[in-house]
Design a protein around this motif. Structure first.
Motif, short mmCIF file in Angstrom:
data_model
loop_
_atom_site.label_atom_id
_atom_site.label_comp_id
_atom_site.label_asym_id
_atom_site.label_seq_id
_atom_site.Cartn_x
_atom_site.Cartn_y
_atom_site.Cartn_z
N GLU A 1 0.47 9.04 -0.14
CA GLU A 1 -0.14 8.66 -1.42
C GLU A 1 -1.64 8.47 -1.22
O GLU A 1 -2.24 7.57 -1.78
CB GLU A 1 0.53 7.39 -1.99
CG GLU A 1 0.55 6.24 -1.03
CD GLU A 1 1.68 5.26 -1.29
OE1 GLU A 1 2.62 5.58 -1.99
OE2 GLU A 1 1.60 4.15 -0.73
N GLN B 1 -0.40 0.46 -2.16
CA GLN B 1 -0.75 1.74 -2.80
C GLN B 1 -2.25 1.93 -2.94
O GLN B 1 -2.72 3.04 -3.11
CB GLN B 1 -0.07 1.85 -4.16
CG GLN B 1 1.36 2.35 -4.04
CD GLN B 1 1.74 3.29 -5.18
OE1 GLN B 1 1.23 3.20 -6.28
NE2 GLN B 1 2.66 4.19 -4.90
N ASN C 1 8.65 -5.80 -3.20
CA ASN C 1 7.33 -5.43 -3.70
C ASN C 1 6.38 -5.04 -2.56
O ASN C 1 5.18 -4.88 -2.78
CB ASN C 1 6.70 -6.61 -4.47
CG ASN C 1 7.45 -6.85 -5.77
OD1 ASN C 1 7.66 -5.91 -6.54
ND2 ASN C 1 7.89 -8.09 -6.01
N SER D 1 8.71 6.33 -3.32
CA SER D 1 7.47 6.57 -2.55
C SER D 1 7.88 7.04 -1.17
O SER D 1 8.95 6.65 -0.68
CB SER D 1 6.69 5.27 -2.34
OG SER D 1 6.54 4.57 -3.53
N ARG E 1 4.93 -2.27 -10.02
CA ARG E 1 5.19 -0.86 -10.30
C ARG E 1 4.42 0.03 -9.33
O ARG E 1 3.45 -0.39 -8.72
CB ARG E 1 4.80 -0.52 -11.75
CG ARG E 1 5.44 -1.43 -12.79
CD ARG E 1 6.96 -1.44 -12.68
NE ARG E 1 7.53 -0.17 -13.11
CZ ARG E 1 7.97 0.09 -14.34
NH1 ARG E 1 7.92 -0.84 -15.26
NH2 ARG E 1 8.48 1.26 -14.63
N ALA E 2 4.87 1.28 -9.24
CA ALA E 2 4.20 2.24 -8.36
C ALA E 2 4.22 3.61 -9.00
O ALA E 2 5.10 3.92 -9.80
CB ALA E 2 4.93 2.31 -7.02
N ASP E 3 3.20 4.40 -8.67
CA ASP E 3 3.16 5.80 -9.11
C ASP E 3 3.75 6.68 -8.03
O ASP E 3 3.72 6.31 -6.86
CB ASP E 3 1.69 6.27 -9.22
CG ASP E 3 1.01 5.71 -10.43
OD1 ASP E 3 1.71 5.45 -11.41
OD2 ASP E 3 -0.22 5.54 -10.37
N HIS F 1 -1.96 10.34 -6.60
CA HIS F 1 -3.13 9.67 -6.03
C HIS F 1 -4.23 10.64 -5.59
O HIS F 1 -5.31 10.21 -5.23
CB HIS F 1 -2.73 8.80 -4.85
CG HIS F 1 -1.94 7.59 -5.26
ND1 HIS F 1 -2.34 6.31 -4.99
CD2 HIS F 1 -0.78 7.47 -5.95
CE1 HIS F 1 -1.45 5.45 -5.49
NE2 HIS F 1 -0.50 6.14 -6.07
N ASN G 1 10.78 2.41 -10.47
CA ASN G 1 9.71 3.10 -9.74
C ASN G 1 10.23 4.44 -9.23
O ASN G 1 11.39 4.52 -8.79
CB ASN G 1 9.26 2.28 -8.53
CG ASN G 1 8.35 1.14 -8.92
OD1 ASN G 1 7.69 1.19 -9.96
ND2 ASN G 1 8.31 0.11 -8.10
N GLN H 1 4.67 -1.24 -2.53
CA GLN H 1 3.80 -1.02 -3.70
C GLN H 1 2.44 -1.70 -3.49
O GLN H 1 1.43 -1.25 -4.00
CB GLN H 1 4.42 -1.60 -4.98
CG GLN H 1 5.77 -1.02 -5.38
CD GLN H 1 6.91 -1.82 -4.81
OE1 GLN H 1 7.04 -1.95 -3.61
NE2 GLN H 1 7.77 -2.37 -5.67
N GLY I 1 10.10 3.36 -0.90
CA GLY I 1 10.10 2.65 -2.18
C GLY I 1 10.95 1.39 -2.26
O GLY I 1 10.71 0.51 -3.08
#
Ligand SMILES: Cc1cc2nc3c(=O)[nH]c(=O)nc-3n(C[C@H](O)[C@H](O)[C@H](O)COP(=O)(O)OP(=O)(O)OC[C@H]3O[C@@H](n4cnc5c(N)ncnc54)[C@H](O)[C@@H]3O)c2cc1C
Ligand code: SF4
Length: 556
Positions: free
Chosen positions: A271, A398, A392, A215, A424-426, A431, A212, A395, A312
């Motif tokens: 985000e 999100q 986790n 974040s 998973r994360a962006d 966003h 990832n 995430q 993150g």
């Protein structure tokens, strides 16, 4: 211009004098002392450990809530209670739900908000005190020096070049010009905290990213002196709800220190969807909630600050070793975002790095063969236990608070695994939603949040309370790689979010002869790194300004 740089050699060069960097320095100095006392070979010296800090003083750039879990410090300085500036033990931990105009205390405080055994501290004071111990142990601490560039050797790192001093705003040498030093070291430790500028470069150049991307959140804080009796020392509250909307992740804090001092703040994940969202204005609104207002009424704002933090966790932890270098603390993602705790993990990561470096100095092998054992040490320590349980967690939020609570309930009963593992994360900037062309863009400074000057403040009044200073006749340290994007695509698509997310009013879209131009008031910058993280086109590169610039978070 070709620059002649003075070169200096160290055994170990630590970039950043926060809890991570200073714990690494102190633990290593202690190990070296014991080693030399036993007359073991090779003889080592704490004087060959260098620490660089960009702030004007040790602790000047430290901003945290801060509730400290003392377990890191207890290992580092076993008799810490005798001399550490701990302020006050936590006496009550509350979790509050804010709705507009009223609040509700959860009858049982959920475990992540429980803080029994922890201390409410000023991280600035803790770090200053730790810096004193480090200097007393013989380590060389260089304040007002920023690590500006990495010195690469093969696939690894051989040191750092510090920032040039005495350049004017056009990059031309002034009378006091001094080129940066080229500092070579057997081991370089990146302890730059959140979104480290050298760390970012190393992670990108050597492809050290985990599954990832990192974040981040932004934390905005004020320190107040309030009327006697408004808050008990050691009272700790975390707030959820108003005015943070449910599609965002965030919450507030209220921590009672001694002598009627109170630390308040709001953390918000970077985000969110609305590119015109203004975290500073929302924090000011939060203060108008009757629960907070009652505490602050008649009090006085003492200090203001803002800083990002890495949310993150385990799956965003970059590979933390290359030949000749290690990444620790917030730079290495050693933060538990569920509990909002990173101080003790930063300290422990620094100590584990010190043990690894000590072995490398003794054997003379500073490649990943020896330095790679850092990760093993992390995995065998409580750092792994704490971060694995929440691997986790962030995430899950999100896509807003409700979905997050459902996911985390499953994680709670499955040791952090939850419904999907790894989740998973962006990157947060992905966003943003694009603006409708007809949508109002609130670019007129007159229409921005002003505050009443007593309870709530505009950004410039707040920046004044951060005691931020930069010499204005120096090159701007906020490199916008393509300003054309700002006045074309970004205006149209996102309405220039930099004007909104910056908590120090640095970015301004100014009108010049009917054309828009990006104006950067870099002297206001409080080094929170939000722009480097949250810019939608990733064209803002935060680099170190002349050493000594930035905020002065005295007592924060
Ligand atoms: C709003 C907020 C609230 C928080 N609340 C809590 C809490 O209540 N409890 C808790 O445990 N944790 C909390 N944290 C997290 C905690 O503050 C961090 O995890 C911890 O400070 C990390 O330590 P560090 O040494 O890695 O980084 P930092 O504390 O950020 O220190 C890094 C240092 O490196 C310096 N530096 C950076 N780049 C360079 C460079 N290139 N050259 C020279 N110097 C450089 C910086 O000036 C800084 O002094 C909070 C964080 C924030 C932002
Ligand atoms: S310019 Fe960037 S780093 Fe500086 S205060 Fe604004 S958002 Fe933070």
């Amino acid at each position: 211009m070709s620059v002649q740089r003075e070169q200096l050699e160290a055994d170990v060069l630590i970039v950043g004098a926060g809890p991570a960097g200073l714990s690494c320095a102190l633990h290593l100095a202690n190990l070296i002392k014991k080693h030399n006392e036993s007359r073991a070979k090779p003889e080592l010296s704490a004087e060959n450990i260098y620490v660089l800090e960009k702030g004007r003083d040790i602790g000047a750039h430290q901003l945290s809530g801060a509730i400290m879990n003392p377990k890191g410090l207890a290992e580092l300085v076993p008799d810490f209670a005798k001399s550490a500036p701990l302020d006050t033990p936590v006496t009550d931990s509350a979790a509050l739900l804010f709705i507009e105009g009223s609040s509700f205390r959860f009858p049982i405080t959920p475990p992540p908000f429980q803080n029994k055994g922890n201390y409410v501290v000023s991280l600035n004071k803790i770090v200053k005190w730790l810096g004193g111990l480090v200097e007393a142990a013989g380590v060389n601490v260089f304040k007002e020096f920023g690590g500006a560039e990495l010195v690469y050797e093969g696939q690894g790192v051989a040191g750092v070049i510090t920032e040039d001093k005495g350049l004017d705003k056009n990059g031309k040498p002034k009378d006091n010009y001094t080129p940066g030093y080229e500092l070579h070291a057997k081991v370089t430790v990146l302890a730059e905290g959140t979104r480290g500028s050298l760390t970012k470069k190393l992670v990108a150049d050597r492809k050290l990213d985990n599954i990832n991307p990192q974040s981040y959140g932004i934390g905005i804080k004020e320190l107040w002196d309030v009327q006697p009796g408004r808050i008990k020392p050691g009272y700790v509250a975390h707030t959820l709800g108003w005015p943070v909307s449910t599609d965002m992740y965030g919450g507030g804090w209220i921590y009672g220190l001694s002598n009627n001092r109170v630390s308040i703040g709001l953390v918000l994940a970077l985000e969110y969807a609305d590119p015109l969202f203004d975290p500073h204005a929302v924090f000011q609104k939060w203060k108008t909630h009757p629960f907070v207002k009652k505490i602050l009424d008649g009090g006085k704002l003492v200090r203001y600050g803002a800083k990002s933090l890495p949310y993150g966790g385990w799956y965003a932890m970059p590979r933390n070793t290359v030949d000749g270098a290690l990444i620790i603390g917030d730079s290495g993602s050693f933060l538990d975002s569920q509990r909002l705790k990173g101080i003790h993990l930063a300290m422990k990561s620094g100590m584990l790095a010190a043990e690894t470096i000590f072995e490398a100095l003794k054997t003379g092998d500073t490649t990943t063969k020896t330095l790679g054992k850092f990760q093993k040490r992390v995995e065998q320590s409580y750092v792994r236990d704490e971060l694995w349980k929440v691997r986790n967690f962030h995430q899950s939020f999100q896509h807003g608070m409700f979905r997050g609570f459902v996911q985390t309930a499953f994680q709670q009963i499955s040791g952090g695994r939850g419904l999907v593992d790894p989740m998973r994360a962006d990157a947060g900037y992905k966003h943003y939603r694009k603006l409708d062309p007809a949508e109002k863009r609130n670019t007129n400074p007159e229409e921005r949040f002003k505050g009443d000057g007593k309870l709530t403040f505009d950004r410039l009044t707040d920046v004044y309370h951060s005691d931020t200073r930069h010499n204005e006749d120096q090159p701007c340290h906020l490199h916008v790689l393509d300003t054309n994007i700002c006045i074309t695509k970004c205006v149209e698509e996102y309405g220039n979010p930099c004007q909104y997310f910056c908590p120090a009013a640095v970015y301004e879209m100014a009108k010049e002869k009917d054309a828009l131009k990006l104006k950067i008031n870099f002297a206001n910058c409080v080094h929170c790194k939000t722009c480097d993280i949250a810019d939608p086109y990733q064209i803002i590169d935060w680099v170190v300004p002349e050493g000594g610039g930035g905020p002065n978070y005295e007592g924060m």
